[in-house]
Design a protein around this motif. Sequence first.
Motif, short mmCIF file in Angstrom:
data_model
loop_
_atom_site.label_atom_id
_atom_site.label_comp_id
_atom_site.label_asym_id
_atom_site.label_seq_id
_atom_site.Cartn_x
_atom_site.Cartn_y
_atom_site.Cartn_z
N UNK A 44 41.77 -27.71 -7.89
CA UNK A 44 40.54 -26.80 -7.99
C UNK A 44 40.40 -26.07 -6.83
N UNK A 45 40.29 -26.84 -5.72
CA UNK A 45 40.25 -26.29 -4.47
C UNK A 45 41.41 -25.24 -4.40
N UNK A 46 42.50 -25.50 -4.35
CA UNK A 46 43.72 -24.76 -4.06
C UNK A 46 43.44 -23.32 -5.10
N UNK A 47 43.15 -23.58 -6.08
CA UNK A 47 42.96 -22.36 -6.91
C UNK A 47 42.17 -21.32 -6.52
N UNK A 48 41.20 -21.62 -5.56
CA UNK A 48 40.16 -20.48 -5.29
C UNK A 48 40.53 -20.47 -3.49
N UNK A 49 41.47 -20.92 -2.91
CA UNK A 49 41.97 -20.94 -1.58
C UNK A 49 42.60 -19.25 -1.42
N UNK A 50 42.38 -19.10 0.00
CA UNK A 50 43.20 -17.96 0.28
C UNK A 50 44.38 -18.18 1.07
N UNK A 51 45.41 -17.62 0.53
CA UNK A 51 46.74 -18.10 1.00
C UNK A 51 47.34 -16.74 1.64
N UNK A 64 32.83 -20.24 11.25
CA UNK A 64 34.16 -19.26 10.85
C UNK A 64 33.44 -18.31 9.86
N UNK A 65 34.05 -17.09 9.72
CA UNK A 65 33.67 -15.92 8.59
C UNK A 65 34.34 -16.32 7.58
N UNK A 66 33.92 -15.68 6.21
CA UNK A 66 34.72 -15.96 4.83
C UNK A 66 36.10 -15.32 4.85
N UNK A 67 36.02 -14.36 5.45
CA UNK A 67 37.27 -13.51 5.17
C UNK A 67 38.50 -14.20 6.01
N UNK A 68 38.45 -15.26 6.98
CA UNK A 68 39.49 -15.76 7.77
C UNK A 68 39.55 -17.34 7.22
N UNK A 69 38.63 -17.70 6.20
CA UNK A 69 38.75 -18.99 5.80
C UNK A 69 39.69 -19.20 4.61
N UNK A 70 40.49 -20.33 4.75
CA UNK A 70 41.04 -20.85 3.55
C UNK A 70 40.05 -21.10 2.33
N UNK A 71 39.28 -21.79 2.77
CA UNK A 71 38.10 -21.86 1.76
C UNK A 71 36.78 -22.05 2.40
N UNK A 72 35.97 -21.30 2.18
CA UNK A 72 34.32 -20.68 2.57
C UNK A 72 33.14 -21.93 2.41
N UNK A 73 33.70 -22.97 1.80
CA UNK A 73 32.63 -23.75 1.41
C UNK A 73 31.70 -24.36 2.43
N UNK A 74 32.28 -25.21 3.41
CA UNK A 74 31.57 -25.70 4.48
C UNK A 74 30.96 -24.74 5.39
N UNK A 75 31.62 -23.73 5.96
CA UNK A 75 30.93 -22.47 6.66
C UNK A 75 29.97 -22.12 5.96
N UNK A 76 30.18 -21.75 4.55
CA UNK A 76 28.80 -21.28 4.01
C UNK A 76 27.69 -21.94 3.94
N UNK A 77 27.94 -23.30 3.75
CA UNK A 77 26.68 -23.99 3.72
C UNK A 77 26.01 -23.98 4.99
N UNK A 78 26.68 -24.11 6.28
CA UNK A 78 26.30 -24.32 7.45
C UNK A 78 25.20 -22.74 7.80
N UNK A 79 25.83 -21.68 7.36
CA UNK A 79 25.24 -20.53 7.62
C UNK A 79 23.96 -20.61 6.76
N UNK A 80 24.16 -21.21 5.40
CA UNK A 80 22.74 -21.28 4.42
C UNK A 80 21.80 -22.25 4.93
N UNK A 81 22.02 -23.04 5.81
CA UNK A 81 21.36 -23.90 6.41
C UNK A 81 20.52 -23.41 7.70
#
Length: 364
Positions: free
Chosen positions: A129-136, A316-333
């Motif tokens: 599931x993670x791989x399916x939304x990852x940026x490669x 790390x910003x969204x565009x350069x992340x493989x998966x933006x989950x942890x950075x997104x949550x850090x920003x949200x907090x």
Amino acid sequence: MGKKIRVVVVDDSALVRSLLSEIINRQPDMECVATANDPLIARELIREHDPDVITLDVEMPRMDGIDFLGRLMRLRPTPVVMISTLTERGAEVTMKALELGAVDFVAKPRIGVANGLSDLSQQIVDKIRVAAVARVRRLSQQAPSTSGTARSGGVEAPTALLGRLSTEKIVFIGASTGGTEAIKEILVHMPPDSPAIVITQHMPAGFTTSFAARLNSLCQIRVKEAANGERLLPGHAYVAPGGTQFHVGRSGANYIAVVDDGVPVNRHKPSVEVLFKSGAAFVGRNALAIMLTGMGADGAVAMREMKDAGSYNFVQDEASCVVFGMPREAIAHGAADEVLPLQAIAPALVARLRSGADRVLHRI
């Protein structure tokens, strides 16, 4: 129900292909659309079915999985989860697969494959599931190599020292999916007199030794697995050993590594939350923190605690992340002081450390 995740399974074992197909097809959100017992057959099936994710073995007839992965990522970048016995006993092969662009890996057991894969079924489908939304990204025609080193000129690294720095500074890094290459991108640009760097990368036991050794071969700083009770020294980076909890403590005037068999936190062991909480508790305004690519929210709350305690934080910003989950949550907090592309984080960190060094010199 939305569109199902389409998976192609590539493995030379008929038993493993059958088991993985069954595990995948039991999930309401995914389906195994094809299986192949070697990469040449897989190549045609991938063209035919255009899968969202590929699971890939390493040891196969006619072409090994690493060669196939390199060709795939150059010609038809597709999210790949490595599933192979070799990824357990040959951690260096796993590091190479991640370097070539595999999103993640699962180590299938050496014995009792049927029961072992059944036990790992939740991990397998979670990683699909993670791989399916990852940026490669497309691999360059010249595959990356770990044969060169920063010390021998194989990887460009800075030569300018930071100057006189307080040894009180500690840099904290947290990462998960996609993090092995992101951490490398940071560390190869750190000068040899950097403050101590402490790292939690979600990774099981048996793999972090190889991960640290690979980084050490590429960096000007020394990189090693953390050992319980050792002093954290400038010019060194310390990687949380897989399957343990790692945090920073104090012994008199010195910072030390604390490695123990603590319980999983946010389902992770090692956990970024554990490491970052120690930064808030023991390091405060002398800390700098970096949150890199990864799925989930591990470390986000503790990173905000670090900021509240005086830490300066990069995310790390969204565009350069493989998966933006942890950075997104850090920003949200509200934990981020700066949100930057991966390639900009090390220069920004060095610049901030250098400005801190200037202030130290001016006070003396």
